[in-house]
Design an enzyme around this catalytic site. Structure first.
Site, PDB file in Angstrom:
ATOM      1  N   LYS A 181      17.869  16.086   2.787  1.00 32.26           N
ATOM      2  CA  LYS A 181      18.671  15.763   1.610  1.00 32.26           C
ATOM      3  C   LYS A 181      20.029  15.214   2.058  1.00 32.26           C
ATOM      4  O   LYS A 181      20.062  14.101   2.564  1.00 32.26           O
ATOM      5  CB  LYS A 181      18.729  16.979   0.689  1.00 32.26           C
ATOM      6  N   HIS A 212      20.360  22.025  -1.486  1.00 32.26           N
ATOM      7  CA  HIS A 212      21.237  21.070  -2.174  1.00 32.26           C
ATOM      8  C   HIS A 212      22.725  21.354  -1.967  1.00 32.26           C
ATOM      9  O   HIS A 212      23.566  20.662  -2.545  1.00 32.26           O
ATOM     10  CB  HIS A 212      20.916  21.035  -3.668  1.00 32.26           C
ATOM     11  N   SER A 263      17.985  23.408  -7.923  1.00 33.63           N
ATOM     12  CA  SER A 263      17.581  22.023  -7.706  1.00 33.63           C
ATOM     13  C   SER A 263      17.343  21.241  -8.991  1.00 33.63           C
ATOM     14  O   SER A 263      17.483  20.030  -8.997  1.00 33.63           O
ATOM     15  CB  SER A 263      16.336  21.967  -6.825  1.00 33.63           C
TER      16      SER A 263
HETATM   17  C1  PLP Z   1      13.714  20.228  -1.435  1.00 32.20           C
HETATM   18  C2  PLP Z   1      13.791  21.711  -1.476  1.00 32.20           C
HETATM   19  C3  PLP Z   1      13.034  22.502  -0.602  1.00 32.20           C
HETATM   20  C4  PLP Z   1      11.969  21.925   0.281  1.00 32.20           C
HETATM   21  O1  PLP Z   1      12.480  21.225   1.345  1.00 32.20           O
HETATM   22  P1  PLP Z   1      11.595  20.080   2.023  1.00 32.20           P
HETATM   23  O2  PLP Z   1      12.219  19.898   3.350  1.00 32.20           O
HETATM   24  O3  PLP Z   1      11.677  18.900   1.148  1.00 32.20           O
HETATM   25  O4  PLP Z   1      10.199  20.638   2.114  1.00 32.20           O
HETATM   26  C5  PLP Z   1      13.242  23.858  -0.613  1.00 32.20           C
HETATM   27  N1  PLP Z   1      14.135  24.430  -1.463  1.00 32.20           N
HETATM   28  C6  PLP Z   1      14.845  23.705  -2.339  1.00 32.20           C
HETATM   29  C7  PLP Z   1      15.809  24.389  -3.243  1.00 32.20           C
HETATM   30  C8  PLP Z   1      14.689  22.325  -2.381  1.00 32.20           C
HETATM   31  O5  PLP Z   1      15.360  21.601  -3.268  1.00 32.20           O
END
Ligand code: PLP
Length: 402
Positions: A242, A212, A184
């Protein structure tokens, strides 16, 4: 306690590490309104531009008319609606798993998986750069946790092969390897082929956090596992907030995996279900991301253009071919000041600093989306180049020759 906290906050400020929030007054898009000002947005995870899609809004409005706003209870009481159930089936079908289970957030999904499935006889091995929710879940798990150097499959293999305790030479019962699909804060892709191979050789299970990659990589956006040419992994997790443009997360895998999570994952059991209208919007997001290949194509064009221009401008890019394109400036002060300078110039590209990333690796985290235009990307690189030049002259010992 308060005195100590005051000192800690002040220390953060002194080190250019104070985190601050922006208050956004518009929908997610490549342009954002913040405090009455318009900005070009290069910090969103809305990679496909679905968060504000008219069909997503309509799906949510429709479902809200039928199902109201709050879910009213947890999934195991009376909060599990038709839309939740249908979304789980559609997600499982899409990623080719037996079943899928919704969680309210990705953080809770990762925490739930790592704290509910393993016990003292077991081992979790994680990439050092895995997301905080995986690290926190691993620390809270009864299992032993080890971490391996980023994307280093030989180090992974050594961790898996070293025994539970050296005096007894006893071995672990279950070994679970956990990796982000796309990292990320770095944007690089885990070498899932070789990780999978190591797992097979050492009888380890594989969990991939594809926050991602889901929606962006692989055929129809099926994610990093598909992108790397693997048929599946044992535990697949992705977020819906996302690329899909909605909210929440899911875990996919075997029926036994899902049944175990329903029974034992406390972050699934003891929390209110996501609103049914959100589940309905997520269903629409899943449809759109499958149907509209052009969004991934446009995103890839934008990524290629940005990389080409940034290279020409001698900006310190990292090894990434994904929508996450960090500019590695290293110094906390430099990165904070460049980010502030960009903001002055109407561009949002947020500074990522320790402890989110290792010390001396502060970076601007640029994210591209399918919505950005060529002119916007050209402008980003121009302003970026100038800002780094100007600011590095002000910050001692941090000169970049551009
Ligand atoms: C954003 C993210 C999460 C958390 O997800 P949310 O739904 O925002 O709590 C978990 N793992 C990774 C790699 C992320 O980028």
């Amino acid at each position: 306690m308060w005195h100590k906290l005051q000192q800690r906050v002040e220390q953060r400020q002194a080190q250019s590490l104070l985190r601050q929030r922006l208050t956004v007054a518009s929908a997610q898009s490549c342009e954002l309104k913040v405090e009455g000002q318009g900005y070009l947005n290069f910090s969103s995870n809305d990679y496909l531009g679905l968060a504000n899609h008219p069909k997503m809004i309509e799906a949510m409005q429709h479902a809200a008319k039928d199902y109201g706003v709050g879910a009213g209870a947890s999934h195991l009481i009376v909060g599990h609606s038709h839309h939740h159930h249908a979304l789980e089936q559609e997600l499982a079908d899409f990623v080719g798993a037996e079943r899928a289970l919704l969680f309210s957030t990705g953080y809770m999904a990762n925490f739930g998986v790592l704290t509910s499935l393993l016990d003292k006889q077991d081992l979790i091995v994680q990439d050092k750069l895995n997301h905080a929710s995986l690290i926190d879940g691993g620390l809270a798990s009864e299992a032993k946790m080890r971490r391996y150097a980023h994307n280093d499959t030989e180090a992974l293999q050594r961790q898996l092969q070293s025994p539970l305790s050296t005096d007894t030479n006893s071995t672990f019962e279950t070994k679970l390897v956990v990796t982000d699909g796309v990292f990320s804060m770095d944007g690089d892709i885990a070498p899932l082929q070789s990780i999978h191979q190591v797992c097979q050789q050492t009888s380890a299970q594989l969990m991939v956090d594809d926050a991602h990659g889901f929606g962006v990589l692989g055929q129809q956006g099926k994610g990093t596992v598909s992108h790397c040419g693997l048929p599946s992994c044992d535990i697949y997790m992705a977020t819906l907030g996302k690329a899909l443009g909605g909210f929440g997360a899911f875990v996919a895998g075997s029926s036994l995996l899902i049944e175990s999570l329903i029974q034992f994952a406390r972050s699934y059991i003891y929390t209110t279900a996501m609103p049914p209208a959100i589940a309905a919007a997520n269903r629409m997001g899943l449809k759109l991301l499958q149907q509209e290949d052009w969004r991934r194509e446009q995103l890839n064009k934008n990524i290629a253009l940005f990389k080409q221009l940034a290279k020409q401008a001698n900006l310190p890019l990292m090894q990434s071919d994904t929508a996450i394109q960090p500019i590695l400036l290293k110094s906390n002060e430099l990165v904070a000041k460049v980010s502030a300078e960009l903001k002055q110039q109407g561009i949002l590209a947020l500074a990522i600093r320790p402890p989110t990333v290792p010390v001396n690796s502060a970076r601007l985290r640029i994210t591209l989306t399918a919505q950005h235009s060529e002119e916007q990307i050209v402008r980003l690189v121009e302003v970026l180049q100038k800002s780094v030049q100007v600011v590095s002259k002000q910050v001692a010992n941090q000169t970049y020759e551009l």
